[in-house]
Design a protein around this motif. Structure first.
Motif, PDB file in Angstrom:
ATOM      1  N   VAL A 145       8.871   7.282   5.807  1.00  0.00           N
ATOM      2  CA  VAL A 145       7.886   6.512   5.047  1.00  0.00           C
ATOM      3  C   VAL A 145       6.871   7.472   4.443  1.00  0.00           C
ATOM      4  O   VAL A 145       6.307   8.316   5.143  1.00  0.00           O
ATOM      5  CB  VAL A 145       7.195   5.433   5.922  1.00  0.00           C
ATOM      6  N   HIS A 146       6.688   7.363   3.142  1.00  0.00           N
ATOM      7  CA  HIS A 146       5.703   8.192   2.461  1.00  0.00           C
ATOM      8  C   HIS A 146       4.316   7.587   2.667  1.00  0.00           C
ATOM      9  O   HIS A 146       4.103   6.396   2.433  1.00  0.00           O
ATOM     10  CB  HIS A 146       6.001   8.274   0.958  1.00  0.00           C
ATOM     11  N   LEU A 147       3.382   8.418   3.117  1.00  0.00           N
ATOM     12  CA  LEU A 147       2.016   7.967   3.370  1.00  0.00           C
ATOM     13  C   LEU A 147       1.040   8.781   2.534  1.00  0.00           C
ATOM     14  O   LEU A 147       1.248   9.970   2.282  1.00  0.00           O
ATOM     15  CB  LEU A 147       1.669   8.091   4.860  1.00  0.00           C
TER      16      LEU A 147
ATOM     17  N   LEU B 155       3.473   1.303   5.806  1.00  0.00           N
ATOM     18  CA  LEU B 155       3.821   1.728   7.157  1.00  0.00           C
ATOM     19  C   LEU B 155       4.290   0.545   7.989  1.00  0.00           C
ATOM     20  O   LEU B 155       5.273   0.654   8.746  1.00  0.00           O
ATOM     21  CB  LEU B 155       2.613   2.397   7.813  1.00  0.00           C
ATOM     22  N   GLU B 156       3.629  -0.585   7.866  1.00  0.00           N
ATOM     23  CA  GLU B 156       4.031  -1.772   8.617  1.00  0.00           C
ATOM     24  C   GLU B 156       5.455  -2.203   8.241  1.00  0.00           C
ATOM     25  O   GLU B 156       6.241  -2.606   9.115  1.00  0.00           O
ATOM     26  CB  GLU B 156       3.045  -2.910   8.363  1.00  0.00           C
ATOM     27  N   SER B 157       5.793  -2.116   6.960  1.00  0.00           N
ATOM     28  CA  SER B 157       7.154  -2.465   6.532  1.00  0.00           C
ATOM     29  C   SER B 157       8.170  -1.518   7.153  1.00  0.00           C
ATOM     30  O   SER B 157       9.239  -1.943   7.615  1.00  0.00           O
ATOM     31  CB  SER B 157       7.254  -2.414   5.002  1.00  0.00           C
TER      32      SER B 157
ATOM     33  N   GLU C 286      -0.025   2.881  15.360  1.00  0.00           N
ATOM     34  CA  GLU C 286       0.929   1.842  14.977  1.00  0.00           C
ATOM     35  C   GLU C 286       2.307   2.089  15.588  1.00  0.00           C
ATOM     36  O   GLU C 286       3.017   1.143  15.933  1.00  0.00           O
ATOM     37  CB  GLU C 286       1.026   1.769  13.444  1.00  0.00           C
ATOM     38  N   LEU C 287       2.701   3.354  15.725  1.00  0.00           N
ATOM     39  CA  LEU C 287       3.952   3.662  16.412  1.00  0.00           C
ATOM     40  C   LEU C 287       3.921   3.124  17.839  1.00  0.00           C
ATOM     41  O   LEU C 287       4.877   2.492  18.305  1.00  0.00           O
ATOM     42  CB  LEU C 287       4.183   5.172  16.459  1.00  0.00           C
TER      43      LEU C 287
ATOM     44  N   VAL D 161      14.482   5.634   2.851  1.00  0.00           N
ATOM     45  CA  VAL D 161      13.133   6.067   2.473  1.00  0.00           C
ATOM     46  C   VAL D 161      12.329   4.832   2.086  1.00  0.00           C
ATOM     47  O   VAL D 161      12.806   3.976   1.348  1.00  0.00           O
ATOM     48  CB  VAL D 161      13.172   7.042   1.289  1.00  0.00           C
ATOM     49  N   VAL D 162      11.099   4.753   2.584  1.00  0.00           N
ATOM     50  CA  VAL D 162      10.193   3.659   2.218  1.00  0.00           C
ATOM     51  C   VAL D 162       9.031   4.256   1.434  1.00  0.00           C
ATOM     52  O   VAL D 162       8.334   5.152   1.913  1.00  0.00           O
ATOM     53  CB  VAL D 162       9.664   2.915   3.462  1.00  0.00           C
ATOM     54  N   ALA D 163       8.843   3.769   0.217  1.00  0.00           N
ATOM     55  CA  ALA D 163       7.771   4.240  -0.657  1.00  0.00           C
ATOM     56  C   ALA D 163       7.192   3.028  -1.373  1.00  0.00           C
ATOM     57  O   ALA D 163       7.553   1.889  -1.078  1.00  0.00           O
ATOM     58  CB  ALA D 163       8.295   5.286  -1.639  1.00  0.00           C
TER      59      ALA D 163
END
Length: 279
Positions: A8-10, A20-22, A79-80, A110-112
């Motif tokens: 996840v890109h932060l 991040l939640e997704s 959150e982890l 990948v989540v962006a």
């Protein structure tokens, strides 16, 4: 096949936490390991030295970035723990358009996020989402910058045109499709399609998906002569209540310009639900 490593890109944008939640929701679903990659846009120090009186501003900017990064890192680990998910934090000083595709090649998903024109902190580089889709070599789940998405993939819509990119997207999305309650293969019939064989467009890929135990149906729409495929697919996703669109990402580099396909460009600009793209 499953998603066992999710990147996840932060950044410091307002959508970083929902993104991040997704990612964590997907990690819980697939028992996946989550890598949080922090990468933001950093103007080179030289731009602050060419004008008198800007050195102090650069120092203040750097200090603020360190504070923001530390806050996001604390949030990530908290959150982890709350989600009961394993993972790790990575900070990169490289440009996001370089480092995110680099790390993406060793993960499953990948989540962006879609670009947010109303949030300057969401800018991490020119054409970041499309560059990521075209260069990562992995499926990219893009989260819209507006809206709240309690579920992703309960009802998935596959935008199918029979292309290589669409084929790649379907098979990259199989873990989500297999977990979905309902899957709709959406096709758009054009005049050239009608000149070909008489058959239901999308039936073959629907049969392939169904053999994986997926509940799938085919929805075929005829395209008016002046209709844009991307707009029709967006409308179709809204009409059927899809909470995920799966589609191929079309584009190529021409000199230093990234040339995108029409439907890809429309979805990147106007997506209303999460979109999984593969190239």
């Amino acid at each position: 096949m499953s998603y066992k490593t999710i990147l996840v890109h932060l950044d410091t944008s307002v959508r970083a936490h929902p993104r991040l939640e997704s990612a964590l929701a997907l990690a819980r679903r697939f028992d996946a390991y989550v890598i949080g990659l922090f990468a933001v846009f950093e103007p080179p120090p030289r731009v602050f030295t060419v004008m008198a009186g800007t050195a102090d501003y650069y120092a203040q900017h750097a200090a603020l970035r360190r504070e923001q990064r530390a806050a996001i890192e604390r949030l990530f680990h908290a959150e982890l723990t709350r989600a009961g998910v394993s993972g790790e934090w990575i900070t990169s000083d490289e440009r996001a358009t370089v480092c995110v595709p680099h790390y993406a090649r060793c993960v499953d998903l990948v989540v962006a996020s879609q670009d947010d024109p109303n949030d300057p902190d969401s800018y991490v580089g020119d054409h970041f989402p499309e560059t990521l889709v075209m260069s990562a070599g992995r499926p990219v789940l893009l989260i819209p910058y507006t809206g709240f998405f309690a579920t992703i993939g309960t009802h998935a819509m596959v935008a199918w045109d029979g292309s290589r990119e669409a084929t790649r997207a379907v098979h990259d999305a199989l873990p989500l499709l297999k977990a979905a309650e309902r899957v709709t293969v959406a096709t758009i019939d054009t005049a050239s399609d009608h000149a070909q064989e008489e058959r239901i467009h999308g039936a073959d890929i629907a049969a392939c998906i169904a053999r994986h135990g997926v509940s799938v149906e085919v929805s075929s729409n005829k395209a008016p002569s002046n209709a844009q495929a991307g707009e029709m697919l967006l409308s179709r996703a809204a009409d059927i209540g899809a909470d995920l669109v799966v589609m191929g990402g079309y584009g190529h580099a021409r000199w230093q310009e990234l040339v995108l396909g029409g439907a890809t460009r429309t979805f990147l600009a106007s997506m209303t639900v999460p979109v999984l793209m593969s190239h």
